[in-house]
Design an enzyme around this catalytic site. Structure first.
Site, PDB file in Angstrom:
ATOM      1  N   ASP A   1      12.854 -38.548  -0.656  1.00  0.00           N
ATOM      2  CA  ASP A   1      12.396 -39.052  -1.955  1.00  0.00           C
ATOM      3  C   ASP A   1      12.217 -37.903  -2.971  1.00  0.00           C
ATOM      4  O   ASP A   1      12.480 -36.742  -2.649  1.00  0.00           O
ATOM      5  CB  ASP A   1      11.087 -39.821  -1.724  1.00  0.00           C
ATOM      6  CG  ASP A   1      11.011 -41.094  -2.536  1.00  0.00           C
ATOM      7  OD1 ASP A   1      11.553 -41.118  -3.650  1.00  0.00           O
ATOM      8  OD2 ASP A   1      10.396 -42.065  -2.059  1.00  0.00           O
TER       9      ASP A   1
ATOM     10  N   TRP B   1      16.600 -41.745  -7.250  1.00  0.00           N
ATOM     11  CA  TRP B   1      16.669 -42.891  -8.174  1.00  0.00           C
ATOM     12  C   TRP B   1      17.691 -42.704  -9.305  1.00  0.00           C
ATOM     13  O   TRP B   1      17.565 -43.311 -10.370  1.00  0.00           O
ATOM     14  CB  TRP B   1      15.287 -43.170  -8.798  1.00  0.00           C
ATOM     15  CG  TRP B   1      14.148 -42.852  -7.904  1.00  0.00           C
ATOM     16  CD1 TRP B   1      13.870 -43.443  -6.704  1.00  0.00           C
ATOM     17  CD2 TRP B   1      13.129 -41.858  -8.094  1.00  0.00           C
ATOM     18  NE1 TRP B   1      12.759 -42.882  -6.143  1.00  0.00           N
ATOM     19  CE2 TRP B   1      12.279 -41.909  -6.981  1.00  0.00           C
ATOM     20  CE3 TRP B   1      12.865 -40.935  -9.110  1.00  0.00           C
ATOM     21  CZ2 TRP B   1      11.177 -41.064  -6.843  1.00  0.00           C
ATOM     22  CZ3 TRP B   1      11.766 -40.091  -8.971  1.00  0.00           C
ATOM     23  CH2 TRP B   1      10.945 -40.177  -7.854  1.00  0.00           C
ATOM     24  N   GLY B   2      18.669 -41.831  -9.108  1.00  0.00           N
ATOM     25  CA  GLY B   2      19.667 -41.610 -10.160  1.00  0.00           C
ATOM     26  C   GLY B   2      19.179 -40.703 -11.271  1.00  0.00           C
ATOM     27  O   GLY B   2      19.910 -40.453 -12.235  1.00  0.00           O
TER      28      GLY B   2
ATOM     29  N   ASP C   1      13.530 -48.327  -8.166  1.00  0.00           N
ATOM     30  CA  ASP C   1      13.076 -49.178  -7.051  1.00  0.00           C
ATOM     31  C   ASP C   1      13.323 -50.663  -7.305  1.00  0.00           C
ATOM     32  O   ASP C   1      13.110 -51.164  -8.411  1.00  0.00           O
ATOM     33  CB  ASP C   1      11.571 -49.002  -6.835  1.00  0.00           C
ATOM     34  CG  ASP C   1      11.258 -47.700  -6.144  1.00  0.00           C
ATOM     35  OD1 ASP C   1      12.130 -46.811  -6.113  1.00  0.00           O
ATOM     36  OD2 ASP C   1      10.130 -47.583  -5.636  1.00  0.00           O
TER      37      ASP C   1
HETATM   38  C1  GLA Z   1       9.755 -44.392  -3.857  1.00  0.00           C
HETATM   39  C2  GLA Z   1      11.075 -44.862  -3.274  1.00  0.00           C
HETATM   40  C3  GLA Z   1      10.851 -46.135  -2.490  1.00  0.00           C
HETATM   41  C4  GLA Z   1       9.840 -45.895  -1.385  1.00  0.00           C
HETATM   42  C5  GLA Z   1       8.551 -45.347  -1.973  1.00  0.00           C
HETATM   43  C6  GLA Z   1       7.580 -44.881  -0.894  1.00  0.00           C
HETATM   44  O1  GLA Z   1       9.253 -45.249  -4.816  1.00  0.00           O
HETATM   45  O2  GLA Z   1      12.024 -45.050  -4.284  1.00  0.00           O
HETATM   46  O3  GLA Z   1      12.061 -46.599  -1.949  1.00  0.00           O
HETATM   47  O4  GLA Z   1      10.369 -44.989  -0.441  1.00  0.00           O
HETATM   48  O5  GLA Z   1       8.781 -44.230  -2.821  1.00  0.00           O
HETATM   49  O6  GLA Z   1       6.389 -44.380  -1.422  1.00  0.00           O
END
Ligand code: GLA
Length: 380
Positions: free
Chosen positions: A126, A161-162, A183
């Site tokens: 992440d 996330w791009g 997300d």
């Molecule tokens: C981010 C990621 C999610 C998940 C959460 C966990 O938001 O994009 O997919 O893994 O963290 O805290």
């Protein structure tokens, strides 16, 4: 690690968030086998955020939460492997994970070795709390190299996330999949938003490093960690069809121990899975519909499959019934080719053919039609 087709599996985040433990994960492993999901191709069982103690041990190593995972992670990995599945875990390029547990920043090589020592096969990585100074591409390269040098095959699943133009540099990091969008939440607006954002990203989706549109919400029905609003089964089918058409990794996010019949039918439709996993790994292309000028509610995509078939997906993103028609010219099949195609619909099992060079159909609100078109000679 090189993967040949978009990875498939299950991830704990969408339903469970921080409510994870050894017992639940082992039950999930059992369910992946007993429901037939494993047989259908779902092979990774991934524990997301919130699995560790809040502090590293005195040697600077990550430690599994003693209450949630009393026997440690190797024990869980062994159980998962015993079911013939692969075992995935989670960390973060920042100081902390998104939920505030220790992240791997400046611990990349130690953590990669720890994961390898637990026989981990997959790492989701992440981007929360990342350094404001070190560029993301450097951070992901560190972990990519660290994993590659453990001596174990560990799939690197990037999750930034791009942001920070991830698309431009992700392939330099050794990642096999990368989160191309923010997300997901379990509601239609979120599915539509991720779908529309993906439309400019197809060129980046490449063999060996797949655009990840995020975990599936199919079957959540508003329950669990990201269950904000929920969807109905028609919407879940359309969501699943879009992810398959776009060749995204397919990571289930619902509680598969309680899977209902409709969810099972959606997640295990072999013909739809075959579109997602098509070995040619070509990108879909958008078709313009004359019937729907000025509306963004109708999305139509096609994709050339291995062996010459064409996948064609009609997705009604809006709440109104919609009629449309596809001109065969757009698929490269004008009458002058002497060819047309039989369109086999993958949810109903029906087959339709174009009339006078046009395939006509009607879509229910939020519904879809996903075809595998087989070329054939025109009947004259
Ligand atoms: C981010 C990621 C999610 C998940 C959460 C966990 O938001 O994009 O997919 O893994 O963290 O805290």
């Amino acid at each position: 690690m090189v993967v040949k087709t978009p990875p498939m599996g299950w991830n704990s985040w969408n339903t469970f968030g921080d409510r994870i433990d050894e017992q639940m994960i082992m039950e999930m492993a059992d369910a992946m086998v007993s429901t037939g999901l494993k047989e259908a191709g779902y092979e990774y069982l991934v524990i997301d955020d919130c699995w560790s103690e809040k502090k590293r041990d005195r040697n600077g190593r990550l430690v599994a939460d003693h209450v949630k995972f009393p026997h440690g992670m190797k024990y869980v990995a062994d159980y998962v492997h015993g079911k013939g599945l692969k075992f995935g875990m989670y960390s973060c390029a920042g100081n902390l994970t998104c939920a505030g547990y220790p992240g791997s920043y400046e611990h990349e090589f130690t953590d990669a070795e720890t994961f390898a020592s637990w026989d981990v096969d997959f790492l989701k990585y992440d981007y929360c709390y990342h350094s404001p100074i070190v560029p993301g591409k450097y951070l992901y390269r560190r972990m990519g190299l660290a994993l590659e040098n453990t001596g174990r095959d560990i799939l690197f699943s990037a999750c930034s996330w791009g942001s920070d133009e991830t698309a431009e540099w992700i392939k330099s990091t050794g990642a096999s999949m990368w989160r191309s969008t923010p997300d997901i939440f379990d509601n239609w607006n979120s599915i539509r938003n991720l779908t529309e954002r993906q439309s400019s990203l197809h060129p980046y989706n490449a063999p060996g490093c797949f655009n990840d549109m995020d975990m599936l919400v199919v079957g959540m029905h508003g329950n669990g960690n990201v269950g904000i609003g929920g969807c109905d089964d028609v919407q879940y089918r359309t969501h699943f069809s879009i992810w398959a058409m776009m060749g995204s990794p397919l990571m289930i996010g619902s509680d598969i121990r309680k899977m209902d019949e409709e969810t099972r039918r959606t997640l295990m439709n072999r013909e739809v899975l075959a579109i997602d996993q098509d070995p040619a790994l070509r990108q879909p292309y958008r078709l313009e519909m004359q019937e729907a000028p000025g509306t963004e509610d109708l999305l139509v995509y096609a994709r050339h499959l291995d062996g010459g078939d064409i996948a064609v997906g009609f997705f009604n993103m809006g709440g109104e019934k919609r009629q449309t028609g596809l001109n065969m010219d757009q698929l490269g099949l004008p009458v002058s080719t002497g060819r047309t195609a039989a369109f086999h619909e993958l949810w109903t099992g029906g087959t339709v053919r174009p009339e006078n060079g046009t395939l006509r159909l009607e879509l229910e609100p939020y519904g879809c039609a996903l075809y595998r078109a087989k070329l054939e000679a025109l009947p004259y």
